[in-house]
Design a protein around this motif. Structure first.
Motif, PDB file in Angstrom:
ATOM      1  N   ARG A 143       0.836  -1.211   0.000  1.00 42.80           N
ATOM      2  CA  ARG A 143       0.000   0.000   0.000  1.00 42.80           C
ATOM      3  C   ARG A 143       0.865   1.253   0.000  1.00 42.80           C
ATOM      4  N   LEU A 144       2.007   1.199   0.654  1.00 44.33           N
ATOM      5  CA  LEU A 144       2.931   2.324   0.711  1.00 44.33           C
ATOM      6  C   LEU A 144       4.211   1.988  -0.057  1.00 44.33           C
ATOM      7  N   ASN A 145       4.969   3.008  -0.376  1.00 43.54           N
ATOM      8  CA  ASN A 145       6.277   2.790  -1.001  1.00 43.54           C
ATOM      9  C   ASN A 145       7.293   2.459   0.096  1.00 43.54           C
ATOM     10  N   ASP A 146       7.141   1.269   0.663  1.00 45.15           N
ATOM     11  CA  ASP A 146       7.993   0.854   1.784  1.00 45.15           C
ATOM     12  C   ASP A 146       8.863  -0.351   1.446  1.00 45.15           C
ATOM     13  N   TRP A 147       8.917  -0.694   0.172  1.00 45.24           N
ATOM     14  CA  TRP A 147       9.704  -1.836  -0.303  1.00 45.24           C
ATOM     15  C   TRP A 147       9.237  -3.139   0.365  1.00 45.24           C
ATOM     16  N   TYR A 148       7.971  -3.187   0.735  1.00 40.62           N
ATOM     17  CA  TYR A 148       7.346  -4.377   1.322  1.00 40.62           C
ATOM     18  C   TYR A 148       7.935  -4.732   2.691  1.00 40.62           C
ATOM     19  N   ILE A 149       8.622  -3.800   3.307  1.00 39.87           N
ATOM     20  CA  ILE A 149       9.206  -4.031   4.628  1.00 39.87           C
ATOM     21  C   ILE A 149       8.418  -3.220   5.647  1.00 39.87           C
ATOM     22  N   ASN A 150       7.624  -3.920   6.453  1.00 38.18           N
ATOM     23  CA  ASN A 150       6.738  -3.260   7.405  1.00 38.18           C
ATOM     24  C   ASN A 150       6.329  -4.278   8.480  1.00 38.18           C
ATOM     25  N   SER A 151       5.352  -3.926   9.281  1.00 43.96           N
ATOM     26  CA  SER A 151       4.935  -4.805  10.382  1.00 43.96           C
ATOM     27  C   SER A 151       4.283  -6.092   9.894  1.00 43.96           C
ATOM     28  N   GLU A 152       3.931  -6.164   8.613  1.00 43.13           N
ATOM     29  CA  GLU A 152       3.267  -7.356   8.073  1.00 43.13           C
ATOM     30  C   GLU A 152       4.205  -8.229   7.234  1.00 43.13           C
ATOM     31  N   THR A 153       5.460  -7.828   7.113  1.00 40.46           N
ATOM     32  CA  THR A 153       6.391  -8.545   6.236  1.00 40.46           C
ATOM     33  C   THR A 153       6.526 -10.016   6.612  1.00 40.46           C
ATOM     34  N   GLN A 154       6.734 -10.287   7.884  1.00 34.80           N
ATOM     35  CA  GLN A 154       6.960 -11.674   8.297  1.00 34.80           C
ATOM     36  C   GLN A 154       5.707 -12.525   8.146  1.00 34.80           C
ATOM     37  N   ALA A 155       4.540 -11.923   8.381  1.00 35.39           N
ATOM     38  CA  ALA A 155       3.287 -12.661   8.172  1.00 35.39           C
ATOM     39  C   ALA A 155       3.094 -12.967   6.693  1.00 35.39           C
ATOM     40  N   LEU A 156       3.413 -11.996   5.834  1.00 42.07           N
ATOM     41  CA  LEU A 156       3.324 -12.223   4.392  1.00 42.07           C
ATOM     42  C   LEU A 156       4.289 -13.321   3.968  1.00 42.07           C
ATOM     43  N   GLU A 157       5.500 -13.267   4.492  1.00 40.49           N
ATOM     44  CA  GLU A 157       6.509 -14.268   4.156  1.00 40.49           C
ATOM     45  C   GLU A 157       6.037 -15.675   4.519  1.00 40.49           C
ATOM     46  N   ALA A 158       5.449 -15.816   5.684  1.00 40.78           N
ATOM     47  CA  ALA A 158       4.955 -17.126   6.117  1.00 40.78           C
ATOM     48  C   ALA A 158       3.818 -17.606   5.226  1.00 40.78           C
ATOM     49  N   GLU A 159       2.945 -16.702   4.845  1.00 41.45           N
ATOM     50  CA  GLU A 159       1.816 -17.087   3.993  1.00 41.45           C
ATOM     51  C   GLU A 159       2.288 -17.458   2.587  1.00 41.45           C
ATOM     52  N   LEU A 160       3.257 -16.719   2.061  1.00 40.61           N
ATOM     53  CA  LEU A 160       3.790 -17.044   0.735  1.00 40.61           C
ATOM     54  C   LEU A 160       4.484 -18.398   0.751  1.00 40.61           C
ATOM     55  N   ASP A 161       5.182 -18.706   1.825  1.00 36.96           N
ATOM     56  CA  ASP A 161       5.838 -20.008   1.957  1.00 36.96           C
ATOM     57  C   ASP A 161       4.805 -21.139   1.936  1.00 36.96           C
ATOM     58  N   ARG A 162       3.709 -20.948   2.659  1.00 36.37           N
ATOM     59  CA  ARG A 162       2.651 -21.958   2.679  1.00 36.37           C
ATOM     60  C   ARG A 162       1.989 -22.080   1.319  1.00 36.37           C
TER      61      ARG A 162
END
Length: 255
Positions: free
Chosen positions: A45-64
């Protein structure tokens, strides 16, 4: 997500945008959907290079999510190219075309590049660092060697991801597909990725066949020649740029 249920996945990422703060409408990449890929489009949503408070949750979901696919391919531009590399391990990414990506935007990581400093204030260098996230993805990083920062980013990425090679597309701009786009070669770029024939020689050949008729190429070449004191080349390239712009304007007016 588009065209679910296939055994191959294509992942795209929204790049840095003037529309930061809101999500944009997602559309499928038809060439991949038609070729039997599920298409997953990710947006920050922001120009944050996908690094934010949700990064690790996203990473886990993408892995699954990615475990169900036999192959995962991606194309990413600038911030999106960085994201493809950052989540390459979670996605089990097999083949990638990264166009003018960043190695990082953290000042400690890339002190030579000040372009993204205003976006780096909240960037966590540990969470966003690529050094510990090596993955055997195969592919190419595209960069314009006239843009020194982009080339250095590409070379740093090459050190972390040994399966990635650097294609130097001179006067291609940022992102380094501007000449390919004007030459109508983006479809060919996508075909190379689908057939897993992505290599430096193939991409440089596409660039060579596109540059003769590309106003962007000649404008960038003229600027570079001017900076390096090659006045005759600068004048020739500028004349070519002007003529191509006139030709395209006439063509558009005649439609």
């Amino acid at each position: 997500m588009f065209n679910p249920g296939q055994d191959r996945l294509f992942v795209s990422f929204r790049q840095r945008t003037q529309e930061a703060g809101a999500y944009s409408e997602a559309v499928p990449v038809r060439s991949f959907v038609s070729a039997g890929y599920t298409h997953l489009h990710l947006q920050a949503r922001l120009n944050d290079w996908y690094i934010n408070s949700e990064t690790q949750a996203l990473e886990a979901e993408l892995d699954r999510f990615s475990r169900q696919f036999a192959a995962v391919h991606s194309i990413g531009f600038s911030m999106g190219g960085y994201a493809a590399l950052r989540f390459a391990k979670a996605l089990n990414l097999s083949h990638l075309i990264a166009v003018s990506p960043q190695y990082s935007i953290a000042p400690d990581h890339v002190p030579f590049d000040r372009r993204y400093r205003k976006f780096a204030k909240e960037f966590d260098p540990d969470l966003g660092g690529l050094m510990e996230r090596e993955h055997p993805v195969q592919g190419v990083v595209l960069a314009d060697p006239f843009r020194t920062a982009d080339l250095v980013h590409a070379q740093m990425i090459d050190l972390v991801f040994p399966g990635m090679s650097v294609a130097r597309l001179a006067a291609s701009g940022h992102p380094a597909t501007q000449v390919l786009r004007q030459g109508g070669k983006l479809g060919a770029l996508q075909r190379l990725l689908r057939t897993e024939m992505v290599g430096v020689s193939q991409l440089c050949k596409l660039h060579r066949t596109s540059r003769r008729g590309s106003p962007v190429y000649w404008r960038h070449l003229a600027q570079r020649a001017e900076q390096s004191g090659r006045q005759e080349l600068a004048a020739t390239a500028e004349r070519r740029h002007i003529q191509l712009m006139k030709d395209k304007a006439s063509e558009k007016a005649g439609r």
